[in-house]
Design an enzyme around this catalytic site. Structure first.
Site, short mmCIF file in Angstrom:
data_model
loop_
_atom_site.label_atom_id
_atom_site.label_comp_id
_atom_site.label_asym_id
_atom_site.label_seq_id
_atom_site.Cartn_x
_atom_site.Cartn_y
_atom_site.Cartn_z
N SER A 12 0.81 -1.21 0.00
CA SER A 12 0.00 0.00 0.00
C SER A 12 0.85 1.27 0.00
O SER A 12 0.49 2.27 -0.62
CB SER A 12 -0.94 0.00 1.21
OG SER A 12 -1.79 -1.12 1.19
N HIS B 2 0.94 4.47 4.46
CA HIS B 2 0.26 5.15 3.35
C HIS B 2 0.78 6.58 3.19
O HIS B 2 1.11 7.00 2.07
CB HIS B 2 -1.25 5.17 3.60
CG HIS B 2 -1.89 3.83 3.46
ND1 HIS B 2 -3.25 3.65 3.34
CD2 HIS B 2 -1.36 2.57 3.41
CE1 HIS B 2 -3.53 2.36 3.22
NE2 HIS B 2 -2.39 1.69 3.28
#
Length: 295
Positions: free
Chosen positions: A198, A244
């Site tokens: 991610s 992230h």
């Protein structure tokens, strides 16, 4: 009164065939289409029109500039190659971990602030455990997790790969993943672990925003997608927002250096210099996290 046209000798009449300018003892078969010098069959080089001599071919090779992508990479016929290789590696690691079970998973994931009776566990142990910063980027446990990440990579990757070239795109992906892993390591709560692509995917999102702004495209679609992903990041349970955000910032910074570098000889220096500075920042983040845990 009608006059007869004068009789003119044919070119080189009586002089015999012209000799090759490189081999005077050999008759020339043709003349170079660029310089008109006679060349023998051993010296003639086939050209799009006619034949050329070796010197004209070399001169033409020096003056032809290599094609480049819009941001300086080498163009490739297959602009999905690196993207598909990365997807293949992620899938292979996923299958390997499914077969190896939790012990292998524990050997590859990124461990934050964790201690055992002998001291810190994971990256903070030292260089022998730094591999976790990279292996965690390719590591997934749940099929929905890898499915969503690989679909995102398949959607975002080819456009960036075509614009940057293979080497620059690969550097962007890996640095984004490492940047996300480093921030996760620095800020993660005690005894936590992180895994997944991610961070790298968010890096590609950040780079896509930079690219579309640089190319003066409509930013609304990618900004809406980024906003939705950020909402999920901070509202969905068990999502490492640190990875992230770290990947997003890293990808945007790398893309700024690559896509706003000046044209000309200085462009590769600026682009790869940006990558080097970002890598140093990642190493500094890991060092700060290690000091925080061990100090």
């Amino acid at each position: 009164m009608v006059h007869e046209p004068e009789s003119r000798p044919a070119p080189h009449e009586g002089a015999g065939p012209r000799a090759c300018y490189r081999h005077p003892d050999r008759p020339a078969g043709v003349s170079c289409t660029r310089c008109d010098r006679p060349v023998c069959p051993d010296c003639m080089v086939e050209a799009p029109v006619g034949h050329q001599c070796p010197e004209c071919v070399r001169e033409g090779s020096r003056t032809v500039r290599r094609a480049r992508t819009v941001f300086g990479g080498r163009p490739a016929e297959n602009t999905r190659l690196v993207t598909m290789v990365l997807i293949g590696i992620n899938l292979a690691v996923f299958l390997l971990v499914q077969a190896g079970g939790k012990p292998l998973l524990n050997d590859l994931l990124l461990v934050g602030r964790a201690w055992s009776g002998d001291g810190p566990v994971g990256v903070a142990e030292g260089p022998g455990q730094w591999y976790r910063l990279l292996t965690a980027v390719f590591l997934h446990w749940e099929i929905t997790h890898i499915g969503f990440n690989m679909l995102s990579l398949y959607w975002l990757g080819p456009q960036l790969e075509a614009s940057l070239g293979r080497a620059r795109f690969l550097a962007l992906y890996l640095l984004s993943g490492l940047g996300g892993a480093a921030l996760s390591f620095l800020l993660a709560p005690p005894n936590s672990a992180s895994l997944g692509a991610s961070g790298a995917i968010f890096g590609l999102l950040g780079a896509t925003v930079v690219m579309m702004r640089r190319m003066k495209y409509d930013l609304r679609p990618i900004l809406i997608l980024l906003a939705l992903n950020l909402v999920f990041t901070f509202t969905w349970p068990n999502i490492d927002w640190r990875a992230h955000i770290g990947g997003l910032v890293t990808g945007a910074v790398v893309a700024l250096g690559m896509m706003h570098a000046p044209r000309g000889a200085a462009r590769p220096l600026v682009q790869w210099g940006t990558c080097a500075v970002v890598l140093l920042a990642i190493m500094g983040t890991v060092w700060a996290g290690t000091v925080q845990i061990t100090g």
